[in-house]
Structure formats: C-alpha cells, structure tokens
Design an enzyme around this catalytic site. Sequence first.
Site, PDB file in Angstrom:
ATOM      1  N   THR A   6      49.430  13.497 -10.948  1.00 30.81           N
ATOM      2  CA  THR A   6      48.244  12.827 -11.484  1.00 30.81           C
ATOM      3  C   THR A   6      47.902  13.343 -12.874  1.00 30.81           C
ATOM      4  OG1 THR A   6      47.029  14.453 -10.213  1.00 30.81           O
ATOM      5  CG2 THR A   6      47.097  12.232  -9.314  1.00 30.81           C
TER       6      THR A   6
ATOM      7  N   ASP B 148      50.132  22.935 -14.662  1.00 29.95           N
ATOM      8  CA  ASP B 148      50.698  24.254 -14.355  1.00 29.95           C
ATOM      9  C   ASP B 148      50.198  25.308 -15.335  1.00 29.95           C
ATOM     10  OD1 ASP B 148      52.034  22.657 -12.628  1.00 29.95           O
ATOM     11  OD2 ASP B 148      53.985  22.846 -13.607  1.00 29.95           O
TER      12      ASP B 148
ATOM     13  N   GLU C 194      48.966  15.384  -7.049  1.00 28.48           N
ATOM     14  CA  GLU C 194      50.324  15.631  -7.552  1.00 28.48           C
ATOM     15  C   GLU C 194      50.772  14.454  -8.412  1.00 28.48           C
ATOM     16  OE1 GLU C 194      51.531  18.737  -7.794  1.00 28.48           O
ATOM     17  OE2 GLU C 194      51.481  18.923  -5.623  1.00 28.48           O
TER      18      GLU C 194
HETATM   19  C1  GLA Z   1      55.262  19.698 -12.405  1.00 25.79           C
HETATM   20  C2  GLA Z   1      54.626  19.501 -13.775  1.00 25.79           C
HETATM   21  C3  GLA Z   1      53.119  19.289 -13.684  1.00 25.79           C
HETATM   22  C4  GLA Z   1      52.778  18.212 -12.659  1.00 25.79           C
HETATM   23  C5  GLA Z   1      53.520  18.454 -11.347  1.00 25.79           C
HETATM   24  C6  GLA Z   1      53.336  17.333 -10.372  1.00 25.79           C
HETATM   25  O1  GLA Z   1      54.818  20.900 -11.824  1.00 25.79           O
HETATM   26  O2  GLA Z   1      54.883  20.598 -14.603  1.00 25.79           O
HETATM   27  O3  GLA Z   1      52.597  18.964 -14.945  1.00 25.79           O
HETATM   28  O4  GLA Z   1      53.029  16.937 -13.163  1.00 25.79           O
HETATM   29  O5  GLA Z   1      54.915  18.623 -11.550  1.00 25.79           O
HETATM   30  O6  GLA Z   1      52.006  17.250  -9.982  1.00 25.79           O
END
Ligand code: GLA
Length: 382
Positions: free
Chosen positions: A34, A169, A32
Amino acid sequence: MNTEKIHEKFVSLYGEGGRTYSSAGRINLIGEHTDYNGGYVFPGAIDKCIVAEIKLNGTDKVRAFSLDYDASVEFGMAEEDKPSEQWACYLFGVIRETIKRGGVVKGFDTVFAGDVPLGAGLSSSAALESTFAFAINDIFENGIDKFTLAKIGQSTEHNYCGVKCGIMDQFASVFGRKGSLIRLNCKTLEYKYFPFDPKGYKLVLVDSCVKHELASSAYNARRESCERAAAAIKKNHPEVDFLSDCKRVWLDEVRDEISSEDFLRAEYVIGEVQRVLDVCDALERNDYEIVGEMMYQTHFGLSKLYEVSCEELDFLNKFARLNGVTGSRVMGGGFGGCTINLVKEELYSRFVSDVRAAFAEKFGHQPKIYDVVISDGARKLD
Ligand code: GLA
C-alpha cells in the site's frame, strides 16, 4: 547483536575512536504493497538490527568491512565510483543520496554486521541504509530531518539497487519505537504510534526460507500495474493520484480499459487500504479476532489477486488457519520470506512445533521461527 565482535574487528583494522550506530529490521502488522499506492502501512521496528562502528579517516575514500560477508571494499564518493559488490552499494547509495540533498560526507572507515535474516522480508537492506543514513547525518552534523533520512534509504533502493520500493521499510527503521507499531499515511506522511501489547497473544514469524531470484523485477512490475490502473481511473476522476484515492466502484468503471491482471492488483490494493483502518479500529477495542481475520483476508489478496505468495507461504497460512491461529499472512514484499502470525499464548508452543514438523515433512527443510519484540529504530549506541 554482538557489538563486541564488531568493535574488535574495527580496532584491529582502524584503531580506537569509532562511534557506534544501529538501526532495525521491521515487521508490518497489515498494509502490504500500500505504501507506493499512497495508502496506510502499520509497521514497527524489531529487535533484529544492523550495527556499524564508524570513524573519519581524513581521506576522500570510504573503507568498509562487512563482518557477515567477511569482505572489505574501498570506494570514492563520486557517482562513477559505485562499487561492484551489492552489499557495498547500499552504503554507497546512502552517501550519494546524502550528498544530493546537500549533506556533507567525508572519508570514513566502518565495520558493520547484522542479525536481520537476509531475504526473509524483514528489511535487512532498510536497516543497513537507515544505520548509515542516521550515522552520517550525526557524524557530519548535517541536520537532516528523520523523514529525509528515510527517503535517503528509499532513493538508495531506487537509484542504486534497482528496487522501486515504497517508504515503509526505511520509515519503520528510522522511526521505530520500543513497544509501538506506527500507522503511517504514505500519501500525507502523517503518522501515529500505537502501543502494541496484545494481552494473551504472541506475534511469531515463520520463515519459509524461500528466496525468489526475480523478486525485484516482479515487485517493480506490481508497482507498474498499480500505476496503470490509477492512471486509467484518473481519466474519470481527476482527483485521483494514487490507488488509495479510489473507490472500489471507480475501479469497476475501467474494467474493460485495463488488463485483467492490473484489475486484480488494484482490487487487492483498494481492499488493503481499508483493512489497515479496520485493524486500527479493532485494536482500539482490543478485538484481536478481527485483527486476525483481516490478516487472513490480506493473505488471500496477496496470494490470489496480487500474486506475491508461493506454495510454501500458502501452506504456512493454511496450516495456521487449520490449527486455530488467530491471524496469519505473508509479510513484506512477498515472493518468499516469512508469514506473520498472531497466536494465542496457550497455542503458541504447539503451533511452533507442529508447523515445523508439517513444513519439514512437505518441503524437506525446516522453517525458521522468530519471536518478535517491537524495538527502537535508528540510534547512536554509545
Ligand atoms: C517491500 C518494500 C516496501 C513495501 C513492501 C510491501 O518491503 O520495500 O516499500 O512496498 O515490500 O508492503
């Protein structure tokens, strides 16, 4: 997802002849914050998705209807045509980012809806972006590769929604495959599918239903902290581009040059990059106890070092620990949303009813519970 309702509305507004596309929300087992640090993530698409029906309309305008908001919008596709509705900006951004990459986009009509809970950390916005990035690419035969489709969604967040997110995501939403998690190296973009079927365990999400108003600015601030820490380390170690390139001792070398806050953020990230690899090793040995332990370590880091948890999520995490749940942690960007829990099957029913009751007693409202099925990502449905 009830695609019938979407189709009915589509036909009533625009007639027959639409094509239907879908993309999914995601979970992340570990890794997370990362992604924008060049580290590993370990997400998978889930069976909660966005569905959109689309048809060309022969104009230079887009007409969109959101079933969930029961609202429509019409906009042109030039930079100055940005709609004021937040939900429409995702669609507008995807169109603009496609055009910027040389893709063709002409006017179209669309109706869409989704069952990805909003603000729960399951990436409803990435599901929306990926649905349209994929659909537009298919309809206009732009031949854009899948990574670029994910980047179109990410750039939409950066340039039209104010969130400087990483790639996780949108990557998960576009590349998701039924039954598999995907380990992605966010620096090299190498990835590997890992079939995920933990015999004797279930993955369950517990949604605190907390939504943090300032989540995007707090998220962007975390990213800036990481960039400052990496830049300080780079002075001593020029090969460093991201925190994921750093050894822990290199961070110690700059302890007096960066703020204590930036130090804690970087400490979390460096630990988390390693935890993803440890989890992959553990999965290859079917050692779910280690996977779970790493999840608890991640939660500790996200709560105490990265400071993206909140009272409700810490409560859920502690409750899980005290009730024999194998692993539990806040998932996604944080500042509210869900915990992801790895629970032995025999404990599952009791955990779900006990956590509901305990949370409601403490916070005055029930959490929501979602079972997770790892599913396919962006695709055409008919
Ligand atoms: C959100 C962001 C992702 C990621 C997560 C944390 O979902 O959109 O890119 O950084 O937070 O891991």
